[in-house]
Design a protein around this motif. Structure first.
Motif, PDB file in Angstrom:
ATOM      1  N   ALA A 184       2.148   7.919 -15.925  1.00 14.68           N
ATOM      2  CA  ALA A 184       2.249   8.684 -14.925  1.00 14.68           C
ATOM      3  C   ALA A 184       1.592   8.097 -13.483  1.00 14.68           C
ATOM      4  N   LEU A 185       0.479   7.250 -13.377  1.00 13.86           N
ATOM      5  CA  LEU A 185       0.073   6.547 -12.546  1.00 13.86           C
ATOM      6  C   LEU A 185       1.147   5.775 -11.830  1.00 13.86           C
ATOM      7  N   ARG A 186       1.817   4.879 -12.792  1.00  9.84           N
ATOM      8  CA  ARG A 186       2.851   4.138 -12.212  1.00  9.84           C
ATOM      9  C   ARG A 186       3.983   4.751 -11.589  1.00  9.84           C
ATOM     10  N   SER A 187       4.309   5.936 -12.228  1.00 10.83           N
ATOM     11  CA  SER A 187       5.385   6.709 -11.544  1.00 10.83           C
ATOM     12  C   SER A 187       4.960   7.172 -10.233  1.00 10.83           C
ATOM     13  N   ALA A 188       3.602   7.706  -9.825  1.00  8.19           N
ATOM     14  CA  ALA A 188       3.398   8.198  -8.765  1.00  8.19           C
ATOM     15  C   ALA A 188       3.231   6.862  -7.725  1.00  8.19           C
ATOM     16  N   ALA A 189       2.888   5.718  -8.136  1.00  2.94           N
ATOM     17  CA  ALA A 189       2.759   4.659  -7.316  1.00  2.94           C
ATOM     18  C   ALA A 189       4.219   4.148  -6.810  1.00  2.94           C
ATOM     19  N   GLU A 190       5.037   4.225  -7.603  1.00  2.36           N
ATOM     20  CA  GLU A 190       6.475   4.115  -7.169  1.00  2.36           C
ATOM     21  C   GLU A 190       6.955   5.195  -6.029  1.00  2.36           C
ATOM     22  N   GLU A 191       6.604   6.362  -6.209  1.00  2.81           N
ATOM     23  CA  GLU A 191       6.918   7.306  -5.568  1.00  2.81           C
ATOM     24  C   GLU A 191       6.288   7.213  -4.075  1.00  2.81           C
ATOM     25  N   LEU A 192       4.869   6.803  -4.175  1.00  6.54           N
ATOM     26  CA  LEU A 192       4.141   6.800  -2.901  1.00  6.54           C
ATOM     27  C   LEU A 192       4.557   5.440  -2.280  1.00  6.54           C
ATOM     28  N   SER A 193       4.917   4.405  -2.957  1.00  7.99           N
ATOM     29  CA  SER A 193       5.523   2.939  -2.227  1.00  7.99           C
ATOM     30  C   SER A 193       6.999   3.278  -1.664  1.00  7.99           C
ATOM     31  N   SER A 194       7.678   4.255  -2.181  1.00  4.11           N
ATOM     32  CA  SER A 194       9.086   4.508  -1.614  1.00  4.11           C
ATOM     33  C   SER A 194       8.836   5.239  -0.252  1.00  4.11           C
ATOM     34  N   ARG A 195       7.783   6.002  -0.147  1.00  2.00           N
ATOM     35  CA  ARG A 195       7.433   6.687   1.221  1.00  2.00           C
ATOM     36  C   ARG A 195       7.122   5.779   2.497  1.00  2.00           C
ATOM     37  N   PHE A 196       6.932   4.393   1.977  1.00  3.29           N
ATOM     38  CA  PHE A 196       6.519   3.407   3.110  1.00  3.29           C
ATOM     39  C   PHE A 196       7.788   3.077   3.936  1.00  3.29           C
ATOM     40  N   LYS A 197       8.945   3.426   3.701  1.00  9.92           N
ATOM     41  CA  LYS A 197      10.106   3.002   4.335  1.00  9.92           C
ATOM     42  C   LYS A 197       9.928   3.548   5.600  1.00  9.92           C
ATOM     43  N   VAL A 198      10.329   2.260   6.818  1.00 12.65           N
ATOM     44  CA  VAL A 198      10.040   2.882   8.008  1.00 12.65           C
ATOM     45  C   VAL A 198      11.658   2.885   8.425  1.00 12.65           C
ATOM     46  N   PRO A 199      11.627   4.076   9.243  1.00 18.44           N
ATOM     47  CA  PRO A 199      12.902   4.724   9.898  1.00 18.44           C
ATOM     48  C   PRO A 199      13.499   3.737  10.864  1.00 18.44           C
ATOM     49  N   LYS A 200      14.712   3.708  10.968  1.00 16.22           N
ATOM     50  CA  LYS A 200      15.325   2.872  12.237  1.00 16.22           C
ATOM     51  C   LYS A 200      15.128   3.371  13.497  1.00 16.22           C
ATOM     52  N   GLU A 201      14.850   4.760  13.582  1.00 15.23           N
ATOM     53  CA  GLU A 201      14.879   5.404  14.740  1.00 15.23           C
ATOM     54  C   GLU A 201      13.499   5.321  15.393  1.00 15.23           C
ATOM     55  N   GLY A 202      13.319   5.587  16.758  1.00 20.51           N
ATOM     56  CA  GLY A 202      11.799   5.594  17.361  1.00 20.51           C
ATOM     57  C   GLY A 202      11.479   4.301  17.706  1.00 20.51           C
ATOM     58  N   THR A 203      10.316   4.468  18.453  1.00 18.82           N
ATOM     59  CA  THR A 203       9.372   3.238  18.887  1.00 18.82           C
ATOM     60  C   THR A 203       8.664   2.921  17.691  1.00 18.82           C
ATOM     61  N   ASP A 259      -3.851  -1.408  -6.406  1.00 14.63           N
ATOM     62  CA  ASP A 259      -3.710  -2.579  -5.468  1.00 14.63           C
ATOM     63  C   ASP A 259      -2.412  -3.035  -5.209  1.00 14.63           C
ATOM     64  N   GLU A 260      -1.346  -2.787  -6.140  1.00  8.64           N
ATOM     65  CA  GLU A 260      -0.012  -3.194  -5.868  1.00  8.64           C
ATOM     66  C   GLU A 260       0.522  -2.279  -4.604  1.00  8.64           C
ATOM     67  N   VAL A 261       0.196  -0.809  -4.893  1.00  4.00           N
ATOM     68  CA  VAL A 261       0.408  -0.091  -3.582  1.00  4.00           C
ATOM     69  C   VAL A 261       0.104  -0.664  -2.412  1.00  4.00           C
ATOM     70  N   ARG A 262      -1.208  -0.964  -2.396  1.00  2.00           N
ATOM     71  CA  ARG A 262      -1.809  -1.642  -1.198  1.00  2.00           C
ATOM     72  C   ARG A 262      -1.153  -2.819  -0.598  1.00  2.00           C
ATOM     73  N   ARG A 263      -0.893  -3.544  -1.453  1.00  7.35           N
ATOM     74  CA  ARG A 263      -0.036  -5.066  -1.087  1.00  7.35           C
ATOM     75  C   ARG A 263       1.419  -4.577  -0.655  1.00  7.35           C
ATOM     76  N   THR A 264       1.849  -3.486  -0.993  1.00  7.19           N
ATOM     77  CA  THR A 264       3.327  -3.120  -0.638  1.00  7.19           C
ATOM     78  C   THR A 264       3.039  -2.773   0.840  1.00  7.19           C
ATOM     79  N   ALA A 265       2.104  -1.495   0.904  1.00  5.29           N
ATOM     80  CA  ALA A 265       1.944  -1.242   2.359  1.00  5.29           C
ATOM     81  C   ALA A 265       1.440  -2.125   3.309  1.00  5.29           C
ATOM     82  N   LEU A 266       0.769  -3.224   2.948  1.00  4.36           N
ATOM     83  CA  LEU A 266       0.664  -4.571   3.754  1.00  4.36           C
ATOM     84  C   LEU A 266       1.755  -5.293   4.032  1.00  4.36           C
TER      85      LEU A 266
END
Length: 286
Positions: free
Chosen positions: A80-99, A142-149
């Motif tokens: 379950a934690l791995r599933s949540a980590a994958e979901e959270l990491s997917s939310r780190f995607k940066v949109p193309k629009e904006g400053t 820690d892998e989620v943090r590395r992804t964010a980094l």
């Protein structure tokens, strides 16, 4: 004498299934159990969730849960934690629009949506000390943090990060995590949008402070501010910081002279000029 009319224990009628039970393909059943467990772990600290809770919520039996997760609750929690980590990491995607700061704000919006949806599990996970915490669960976090980094550095246009830039981004990620936990502990008194804007300002201010000590960070900050709008939030923050530091420059110079370790006026002025450029006071963005 008539034969007993009691039902045959081996018959289907004698073994009624749990309410709501239905057969599912193997992979679909596994995904369902993980989803149900994640929902329970998100609403309560992990140590308070039992396999019976998961089985009941899934409309299944405890033996069925064990059939898919022979390691019991610990294995299910890690899945379950791995599933949540994958979901959270997917939310780190940066949109193309904006400053750059608007893009960072959008990522933070998605992050706080996740925190709000998984509040109990998120808090138990980041605070540590849970009875279900292991080296494997810590590695997932820690892998989620590395992804964010990695994604933050990519967002800043940094291909090869030096130690100070890496330290800057890691420190800011820690600030985000700490602010999230405090926000939950204090009953979410601060509106998420205000917390988001504060964290964006934190990143800009931390970058400016690091730029005083590191040429690579100064280059990153200069590039970030050059892409901001003259009337945008980064420009407003730069203007306020510039006014604040200018008003206090006499005190800072006297303190620096007394200690023998003060920042030279040239270095401080260079950073302030970089910040003020996007505020429109030095000819507009570079």
């Amino acid at each position: 004498m008539e034969a007993s009319s009691a039902p045959d224990p081996s018959s289907a009628e004698a073994r009624p299934r749990r309410a709501g039970y239905r057969r599912l393909p193997v992979q679909q059943r596994r995904e369902q159990l993980i989803a149900v467990a994640l929902e329970l772990f998100a609403s309560r600290p992990p140590e308070e969730v039992t396999l019976d809770d998961v089985a009941e919520a899934a409309g299944a039996s405890r033996p069925l849960v064990y059939r898919y997760f022979a390691g019991g609750k610990q294995q299910l929690y890690e899945a379950a934690l791995r599933s949540a980590a994958e979901e959270l990491s997917s939310r780190f995607k940066v949109p193309k629009e904006g400053t750059p700061t608007e893009q960072l704000a959008t990522v933070l919006d998605h992050y706080f949506d996740f925190v709000a949806e998984h509040h109990a599990g998120y808090g138990a996970l980041l605070r540590g000390g849970s009875v279900v915490e292991t080296a494997r669960t810590s590695a997932i976090v820690d892998e989620v943090r590395r992804t964010a980094l990695r994604r933050t550095l990519r967002h800043l246009g940094v291909r090869q990060a030096g130690p100070r830039v890496t330290m800057l981004v890691r420190s800011w990620i820690s600030v985000v995590e700490g602010a999230s936990l405090t926000w939950l502990d204090e009953g979410r008194q601060i509106p998420p949008a205000e917390l988001r804007d504060w964290l964006v300002d934190q990143f800009v201010a931390m970058s400016a402070a690091s730029a005083l000590h590191d040429p690579q960070t100064a280059q990153v900050l200069d590039g970030l501010l050059a892409l901001e709008r003259p009337d945008g939030p980064a420009a407003a923050l730069a203007g306020r910081l510039g006014a604040l530091l200018t008003a206090r420059s006499g005190v800072a110079e006297r303190a620096g002279t007394a200690s023998g370790r003060g920042l030279g006026p040239g270095r401080r002025a260079a950073v302030l000029r970089s910040a003020v450029r996007c505020d429109g006071e030095d000819g507009g963005p570079a």
